[in-house]
Design a protein around this motif. Structure first.
Motif, PDB file in Angstrom:
ATOM      1  N   ASP A   1      39.953  34.280  42.155  1.00  0.00           N
ATOM      2  CA  ASP A   1      39.217  34.018  41.011  1.00  0.00           C
ATOM      3  C   ASP A   1      39.480  34.549  39.739  1.00  0.00           C
ATOM      4  O   ASP A   1      39.363  34.083  38.491  1.00  0.00           O
ATOM      5  CB  ASP A   1      37.605  33.773  41.219  1.00  0.00           C
ATOM      6  CG  ASP A   1      37.171  32.901  42.352  1.00  0.00           C
ATOM      7  OD1 ASP A   1      37.789  31.825  42.708  1.00  0.00           O
ATOM      8  OD2 ASP A   1      36.014  32.858  42.986  1.00  0.00           O
ATOM      9  N   SER A   2      39.471  35.978  39.845  1.00  0.00           N
ATOM     10  CA  SER A   2      39.832  36.964  38.750  1.00  0.00           C
ATOM     11  C   SER A   2      41.339  36.499  37.976  1.00  0.00           C
ATOM     12  O   SER A   2      41.277  36.314  36.883  1.00  0.00           O
ATOM     13  CB  SER A   2      40.138  38.316  39.178  1.00  0.00           C
ATOM     14  OG  SER A   2      38.713  38.906  39.556  1.00  0.00           O
TER      15      SER A   2
ATOM     16  N   ASP B   1      38.299  39.935  55.155  1.00  0.00           N
ATOM     17  CA  ASP B   1      37.197  39.932  54.401  1.00  0.00           C
ATOM     18  C   ASP B   1      37.458  40.494  52.811  1.00  0.00           C
ATOM     19  O   ASP B   1      36.978  40.217  51.941  1.00  0.00           O
ATOM     20  CB  ASP B   1      36.062  40.805  55.106  1.00  0.00           C
ATOM     21  CG  ASP B   1      35.698  40.051  56.297  1.00  0.00           C
ATOM     22  OD1 ASP B   1      35.140  38.832  56.253  1.00  0.00           O
ATOM     23  OD2 ASP B   1      35.956  40.766  57.400  1.00  0.00           O
ATOM     24  N   ARG B   2      38.394  41.632  52.874  1.00  0.00           N
ATOM     25  CA  ARG B   2      38.538  42.080  51.738  1.00  0.00           C
ATOM     26  C   ARG B   2      40.250  42.894  51.800  1.00  0.00           C
ATOM     27  O   ARG B   2      40.694  43.180  53.004  1.00  0.00           O
ATOM     28  CB  ARG B   2      37.732  43.532  51.517  1.00  0.00           C
ATOM     29  CG  ARG B   2      36.230  43.164  50.951  1.00  0.00           C
ATOM     30  CD  ARG B   2      35.547  44.430  50.592  1.00  0.00           C
ATOM     31  NE  ARG B   2      35.473  45.476  51.546  1.00  0.00           N
ATOM     32  CZ  ARG B   2      35.772  46.650  51.280  1.00  0.00           C
ATOM     33  NH1 ARG B   2      36.147  47.157  50.132  1.00  0.00           N
ATOM     34  NH2 ARG B   2      35.877  47.536  52.260  1.00  0.00           N
TER      35      ARG B   2
ATOM     36  N   ASP C   1      38.744  35.580  47.812  1.00  0.00           N
ATOM     37  CA  ASP C   1      38.491  34.573  46.882  1.00  0.00           C
ATOM     38  C   ASP C   1      38.078  35.430  45.502  1.00  0.00           C
ATOM     39  O   ASP C   1      38.403  34.728  44.492  1.00  0.00           O
ATOM     40  CB  ASP C   1      37.034  34.351  47.455  1.00  0.00           C
ATOM     41  CG  ASP C   1      37.219  33.194  48.474  1.00  0.00           C
ATOM     42  OD1 ASP C   1      38.299  32.552  48.544  1.00  0.00           O
ATOM     43  OD2 ASP C   1      36.288  32.787  49.121  1.00  0.00           O
ATOM     44  N   ASN C   2      37.558  36.559  45.375  1.00  0.00           N
ATOM     45  CA  ASN C   2      37.333  37.276  44.234  1.00  0.00           C
ATOM     46  C   ASN C   2      38.672  37.518  43.356  1.00  0.00           C
ATOM     47  O   ASN C   2      38.965  37.470  42.233  1.00  0.00           O
ATOM     48  CB  ASN C   2      36.476  38.424  44.326  1.00  0.00           C
ATOM     49  CG  ASN C   2      34.964  38.104  44.554  1.00  0.00           C
ATOM     50  OD1 ASN C   2      34.583  36.973  44.641  1.00  0.00           O
ATOM     51  ND2 ASN C   2      34.117  39.182  45.222  1.00  0.00           N
ATOM     52  N   LEU C   3      39.682  37.998  44.205  1.00  0.00           N
ATOM     53  CA  LEU C   3      41.127  38.260  43.579  1.00  0.00           C
ATOM     54  C   LEU C   3      41.760  37.174  43.136  1.00  0.00           C
ATOM     55  O   LEU C   3      42.044  37.126  41.990  1.00  0.00           O
ATOM     56  CB  LEU C   3      41.769  39.117  44.706  1.00  0.00           C
ATOM     57  CG  LEU C   3      41.383  40.432  45.060  1.00  0.00           C
ATOM     58  CD1 LEU C   3      42.390  40.736  46.402  1.00  0.00           C
ATOM     59  CD2 LEU C   3      41.800  41.395  43.923  1.00  0.00           C
TER      60      LEU C   3
ATOM     61  N   GLU D   1      44.690  35.780  53.294  1.00  0.00           N
ATOM     62  CA  GLU D   1      43.671  35.034  52.575  1.00  0.00           C
ATOM     63  C   GLU D   1      42.831  34.459  53.762  1.00  0.00           C
ATOM     64  O   GLU D   1      41.410  34.401  53.698  1.00  0.00           O
ATOM     65  CB  GLU D   1      44.478  33.933  51.830  1.00  0.00           C
ATOM     66  CG  GLU D   1      43.481  32.769  51.004  1.00  0.00           C
ATOM     67  CD  GLU D   1      43.964  32.122  50.023  1.00  0.00           C
ATOM     68  OE1 GLU D   1      43.561  31.023  49.506  1.00  0.00           O
ATOM     69  OE2 GLU D   1      45.190  32.113  50.049  1.00  0.00           O
TER      70      GLU D   1
ATOM     71  N   ALA E   1      40.580  33.154  36.028  1.00  0.00           N
ATOM     72  CA  ALA E   1      39.672  33.538  35.076  1.00  0.00           C
ATOM     73  C   ALA E   1      40.714  33.941  33.817  1.00  0.00           C
ATOM     74  O   ALA E   1      40.274  33.910  32.715  1.00  0.00           O
ATOM     75  CB  ALA E   1      38.568  34.529  35.276  1.00  0.00           C
TER      76      ALA E   1
ATOM     77  N   ASP F   1      39.245  43.931  46.564  1.00  0.00           N
ATOM     78  CA  ASP F   1      38.213  42.898  46.643  1.00  0.00           C
ATOM     79  C   ASP F   1      38.603  42.091  47.726  1.00  0.00           C
ATOM     80  O   ASP F   1      39.300  42.189  48.275  1.00  0.00           O
ATOM     81  CB  ASP F   1      38.119  42.113  45.066  1.00  0.00           C
ATOM     82  CG  ASP F   1      36.831  41.840  44.949  1.00  0.00           C
ATOM     83  OD1 ASP F   1      35.863  41.381  45.722  1.00  0.00           O
ATOM     84  OD2 ASP F   1      36.359  41.641  43.648  1.00  0.00           O
ATOM     85  N   SER F   2      37.661  40.716  47.530  1.00  0.00           N
ATOM     86  CA  SER F   2      37.913  39.680  48.761  1.00  0.00           C
ATOM     87  C   SER F   2      38.907  39.015  48.169  1.00  0.00           C
ATOM     88  O   SER F   2      39.226  38.710  46.980  1.00  0.00           O
ATOM     89  CB  SER F   2      36.404  39.185  48.835  1.00  0.00           C
ATOM     90  OG  SER F   2      36.362  38.119  47.615  1.00  0.00           O
TER      91      SER F   2
END
Length: 254
Positions: free
Chosen positions: A221-222, A200-201, A217-219, A196, A225, A214-215
């Motif tokens: 956030d998913s 970057d990914r 952050d995106n992982l 983390e 969600a 993914d990044s």
């Protein structure tokens, strides 16, 4: 980080008799990024790394390193990559200056050994034998040897395993410095906080499959969600933060 692909992995498969360790995975690594391969033991991440490093033959698929095929251009690839050796890969009774001279001879390049040690804050250990170093110092020196040939890509396989929190954070800073100087870094780790902080990914592997990419952050956030909630409320600091605050985070003998 640019949008140029420096590593391309296409439908990569590795089989050992009836066992399929890597199952047709595909991903790209961009020039200048820190890319993490994550997964439990046996997921196939180290096998994938070793194929990219030209140390292990693939069964099928394609792998290109800086546009060069691992099948056809292995010698050219070895000139532009740095691979971190584990501690067992060093002569224990040779001092650090002598080890750097040995590696520079293998790479057929001339380097200032003290400057190499300075890059990893080990000048005070120049005349020390490798076996006399602490765990953190051994890891820093190991990374220093990957820098001797000024590689475009550096591969680090679980570089902070077994280190205390302070030594781990010091190594994180070193990896960031390596990237800041223009190298692309590919890393495997079992520490999710490490991925983390650094990556970057991330590509997450399980049983030979690439199940997410993914990044960080995106992982995260998913997952949120989907309605994920922690069972225990996370505090603004961790016990590791307490340890680092009390002991300091500057370079030490760790």
């Amino acid at each position: 980080m640019t949008t140029n692909k420096i590593i391309e992995v296409k439908n990569l498969t590795k089989k050992y008799d009836d066992f399929e360790a890597v199952k047709g995975i595909s991903f790209d690594v961009m020039e200048g990024e820190i890319f993490g391969l994550l997964g439990p033991n046996g997921a196939g991440k180290t096998t994938t790394m070793e194929i990219m490093e030209t140390l292990r033959e693939k069964t099928s698929g394609e792998v290109f390193i800086d546009g060069k095929s691992v099948d056809k251009n292995a010698a050219d690839i070895k000139r532009i990559i740095g691979v971190q050796l584990q501690a067992a890969g060093f002569y224990p009774n040779i001092n650090l200056l002598q080890l750097i001279d040995l590696f520079s001879g293998l790479y057929n390049v001339k380097v200032d050994a003290m400057q190499v040690l300075e890059s990893v804050n080990l000048t005070d250990k120049a005349k020390a034998k490798f076996k006399e170093l602490s765990g953190g110092q051994k890891q820093r020196f190991s990374i220093a040897t990957t820098l001797i040939n000024t590689p475009k890509i550096i591969f680090l396989d679980e570089p902070t395993t077994g280190l205390d929190p302070q030594a781990r954070r010091n190594l994180w800073e070193l990896i960031k410095q390596v990237r800041a100087k223009g190298a692309t870094v590919v890393i495997t780790t079992h520490y999710m906080d490490e991925a983390e902080q650094l990556c970057d990914r991330c590509g997450i592997m399980e049983k030979g499959n690439l199940i997410a990419l993914d990044s960080p952050d995106n992982l995260i956030d998913s997952l949120i969600a989907k309605g994920f909630q922690r069972k225990k409320q996370v505090k603004a600091a961790t016990l590791e933060d307490v340890f680092l605050d009390l002991t300091g985070v500057e370079w030490m003998d760790g």
